[in-house]
Design a protein around this motif. Sequence first.
Motif, PDB file in Angstrom:
ATOM      1  N   UNK A 187      19.613  68.228  24.199  1.00 25.68           N
ATOM      2  CA  UNK A 187      20.765  68.819  23.530  1.00 25.68           C
ATOM      3  C   UNK A 187      22.003  67.955  23.603  1.00 25.68           C
ATOM      4  N   UNK A 188      21.849  66.687  23.955  1.00 28.08           N
ATOM      5  CA  UNK A 188      22.960  65.743  24.053  1.00 28.08           C
ATOM      6  C   UNK A 188      22.559  64.456  23.335  1.00 28.08           C
ATOM      7  N   UNK A 189      23.537  63.653  22.943  1.00 20.81           N
ATOM      8  CA  UNK A 189      23.282  62.364  22.317  1.00 20.81           C
ATOM      9  C   UNK A 189      23.270  61.289  23.386  1.00 20.81           C
ATOM     10  N   UNK A 190      22.100  60.704  23.662  1.00 15.20           N
ATOM     11  CA  UNK A 190      22.001  59.706  24.723  1.00 15.20           C
ATOM     12  C   UNK A 190      22.739  58.414  24.371  1.00 15.20           C
ATOM     13  N   UNK A 191      22.895  58.139  23.096  1.00 20.58           N
ATOM     14  CA  UNK A 191      23.691  56.973  22.720  1.00 20.58           C
ATOM     15  C   UNK A 191      25.109  57.144  23.236  1.00 20.58           C
ATOM     16  N   UNK A 192      25.615  58.371  23.174  1.00 22.71           N
ATOM     17  CA  UNK A 192      26.960  58.660  23.648  1.00 22.71           C
ATOM     18  C   UNK A 192      27.026  58.596  25.176  1.00 22.71           C
ATOM     19  N   UNK A 193      25.937  58.979  25.853  1.00 23.04           N
ATOM     20  CA  UNK A 193      25.902  58.971  27.315  1.00 23.04           C
ATOM     21  C   UNK A 193      25.758  57.571  27.898  1.00 23.04           C
ATOM     22  N   UNK A 194      25.094  56.689  27.204  1.00 26.44           N
ATOM     23  CA  UNK A 194      24.594  55.433  27.762  1.00 26.44           C
ATOM     24  C   UNK A 194      25.712  54.499  28.237  1.00 26.44           C
ATOM     25  N   UNK A 195      25.616  54.105  29.504  1.00 30.28           N
ATOM     26  CA  UNK A 195      26.541  53.138  30.106  1.00 30.28           C
ATOM     27  C   UNK A 195      25.704  52.000  30.685  1.00 30.28           C
ATOM     28  N   UNK A 196      25.731  50.817  30.072  1.00 30.22           N
ATOM     29  CA  UNK A 196      24.930  49.694  30.579  1.00 30.22           C
ATOM     30  C   UNK A 196      25.396  49.277  31.978  1.00 30.22           C
ATOM     31  N   UNK A 197      24.467  49.210  32.904  1.00 32.80           N
ATOM     32  CA  UNK A 197      24.837  48.827  34.261  1.00 32.80           C
ATOM     33  C   UNK A 197      25.162  47.343  34.369  1.00 32.80           C
ATOM     34  N   UNK A 198      24.747  46.566  33.397  1.00 32.95           N
ATOM     35  CA  UNK A 198      25.176  45.166  33.383  1.00 32.95           C
ATOM     36  C   UNK A 198      26.694  45.081  33.255  1.00 32.95           C
ATOM     37  N   UNK A 199      27.266  45.975  32.462  1.00 35.20           N
ATOM     38  CA  UNK A 199      28.724  46.034  32.314  1.00 35.20           C
ATOM     39  C   UNK A 199      29.376  46.499  33.608  1.00 35.20           C
ATOM     40  N   UNK A 200      28.787  47.513  34.237  1.00 32.75           N
ATOM     41  CA  UNK A 200      29.319  48.032  35.506  1.00 32.75           C
ATOM     42  C   UNK A 200      29.321  46.942  36.564  1.00 32.75           C
ATOM     43  N   UNK A 201      28.223  46.209  36.644  1.00 31.10           N
ATOM     44  CA  UNK A 201      28.143  45.169  37.669  1.00 31.10           C
ATOM     45  C   UNK A 201      29.182  44.080  37.442  1.00 31.10           C
ATOM     46  N   UNK A 202      29.376  43.673  36.210  1.00 33.53           N
ATOM     47  CA  UNK A 202      30.392  42.653  35.929  1.00 33.53           C
ATOM     48  C   UNK A 202      31.781  43.117  36.354  1.00 33.53           C
ATOM     49  N   UNK A 203      32.080  44.379  36.103  1.00 28.85           N
ATOM     50  CA  UNK A 203      33.392  44.912  36.495  1.00 28.85           C
ATOM     51  C   UNK A 203      33.542  44.950  38.013  1.00 28.85           C
ATOM     52  N   UNK A 204      32.488  45.383  38.705  1.00 27.81           N
ATOM     53  CA  UNK A 204      32.549  45.444  40.167  1.00 27.81           C
ATOM     54  C   UNK A 204      32.708  44.047  40.767  1.00 27.81           C
ATOM     55  N   UNK A 205      32.050  43.064  40.157  1.00 30.46           N
ATOM     56  CA  UNK A 205      32.101  41.704  40.685  1.00 30.46           C
ATOM     57  C   UNK A 205      33.489  41.100  40.597  1.00 30.46           C
ATOM     58  N   UNK A 206      34.352  41.675  39.764  1.00 30.18           N
ATOM     59  CA  UNK A 206      35.727  41.182  39.674  1.00 30.18           C
ATOM     60  C   UNK A 206      36.566  41.631  40.867  1.00 30.18           C
ATOM     61  N   UNK A 207      36.090  42.667  41.562  1.00 29.18           N
ATOM     62  CA  UNK A 207      36.870  43.219  42.675  1.00 29.18           C
ATOM     63  C   UNK A 207      36.166  43.091  44.020  1.00 29.18           C
ATOM     64  N   UNK A 208      34.842  43.083  43.999  1.00 29.22           N
ATOM     65  CA  UNK A 208      34.071  43.081  45.240  1.00 29.22           C
ATOM     66  C   UNK A 208      33.173  41.847  45.296  1.00 29.22           C
ATOM     67  N   UNK A 209      32.771  41.512  46.523  1.00 29.45           N
ATOM     68  CA  UNK A 209      31.800  40.444  46.726  1.00 29.45           C
ATOM     69  C   UNK A 209      30.409  41.058  46.727  1.00 29.45           C
ATOM     70  N   UNK A 210      29.620  40.750  45.710  1.00 28.45           N
ATOM     71  CA  UNK A 210      28.276  41.308  45.568  1.00 28.45           C
ATOM     72  C   UNK A 210      27.250  40.234  45.927  1.00 28.45           C
ATOM     73  N   UNK A 211      26.500  40.467  46.981  1.00 30.68           N
ATOM     74  CA  UNK A 211      25.504  39.508  47.453  1.00 30.68           C
ATOM     75  C   UNK A 211      24.120  40.029  47.083  1.00 30.68           C
ATOM     76  N   UNK A 212      23.400  39.306  46.263  1.00 26.12           N
ATOM     77  CA  UNK A 212      22.047  39.720  45.893  1.00 26.12           C
ATOM     78  C   UNK A 212      21.161  39.781  47.133  1.00 26.12           C
ATOM     79  N   UNK A 213      20.378  40.845  47.234  1.00 31.83           N
ATOM     80  CA  UNK A 213      19.484  41.034  48.372  1.00 31.83           C
ATOM     81  C   UNK A 213      18.041  40.823  47.926  1.00 31.83           C
TER      82      UNK A 213
END
Length: 362
Positions: free
Chosen positions: A220-246
């Motif tokens: 009953x919802x539009x998933x296109x409207x819901x969708x948030x790419x985590x690649x975008x989230x990670x890029x934003x976080x990397x501007x503020x935090x130190x992200x070390x791949x494990x």
Amino acid sequence: MFGEGNSGKERAAQRPPALAPDRPLVDPFGRAISYLRVSVTDRCDFRCVYCMAEDMTFLPKHEVLSLEEIDRIASAFIRRGTRKLRLTGGEPLVRRGIIDLVNSLARHLKSGALEELTLTSNGSQMARHADALFAAGVRRVNISLDTLDPDKFSRITRWGRLNQVLDGIAAAKAAGLQVKLNAVALAHENADEIEALMHFAAAGDHDLTLIETMPLGEIGEDRVDQYLPLSTVRRRLAQRYTLIDLPHRTGGPARYVRVEELGLQLGFITPLTHNCCESCNRVRLTATGQLYMCLGQDDQADLRSVIRRAGNDDAAPGCAIDAALDQALDEAISRKPKGHDFVIDRRGARPAVARHMSLTGG
């Protein structure tokens, strides 16, 4: 088999050595199937906007596996090399007798045949059951937490109350359970809260995994409207935090980083922006006994029919039922695909797979 278990919070003794499986289940790509996720019910006391429609019709009782049937099928997998078993739903803790099932399956922990018995929950019933889960041998649970805002929480879950879940998280930790938090990334709901969720998780000594919305079932919802790419989230976080791949891998879809400033292990499950199937070691059993070799494919094997057909033969001994299950498992795993076909349908809200996540098991 489904009687009451022992109570108390004493830590279990060190596990016995792993037992060699009868005949390991290996798929056509050489991946050993060592992880089974079992949906014990399609029912849930929430109606999360990314998971269910608000007016869900649930399965009639006769279509759902009994606790004894779940135990029989799970035990067949364990005999064939499954080392990790996760109980899911719907919400598994709303299933009547769920603690009896956990206590029964825990015998495989004691024998050394099973390495880990875990559970994924929305947290609503965790305060009632945390001590019993720990007493049975569960040491780790995943709890969904998509927001720390009570109004948003009510909107996302439709029927849920944030305080109930926060109490469940606290009760799990007090019982001795390690808690990993899961958050589905939603573009217009919690995109601005991800850092707050990270800080909450770090403060409670919890890991946190972010998950892209998955195109399963009409909601009953539009998933296109819901969708948030985590690649975008990670890029934003990397501007503020130190992200070390494990290097940490579970055979599953998550990729992990350490957020140095918070001391947090943060996971990303990205079925849409990154196909993460190359090392998949898992299969899923639905509440109706359908085995899905891949979450993102419709191919299935009907284990309910196998076990009920064999079980209805009064002359069939238990070993005959196990033999029928073994044959069905061999045939099913021979069809496990290399990867999924998830895609958000840009033409509308049509799901890539018709069945709901609550039926398949999260």
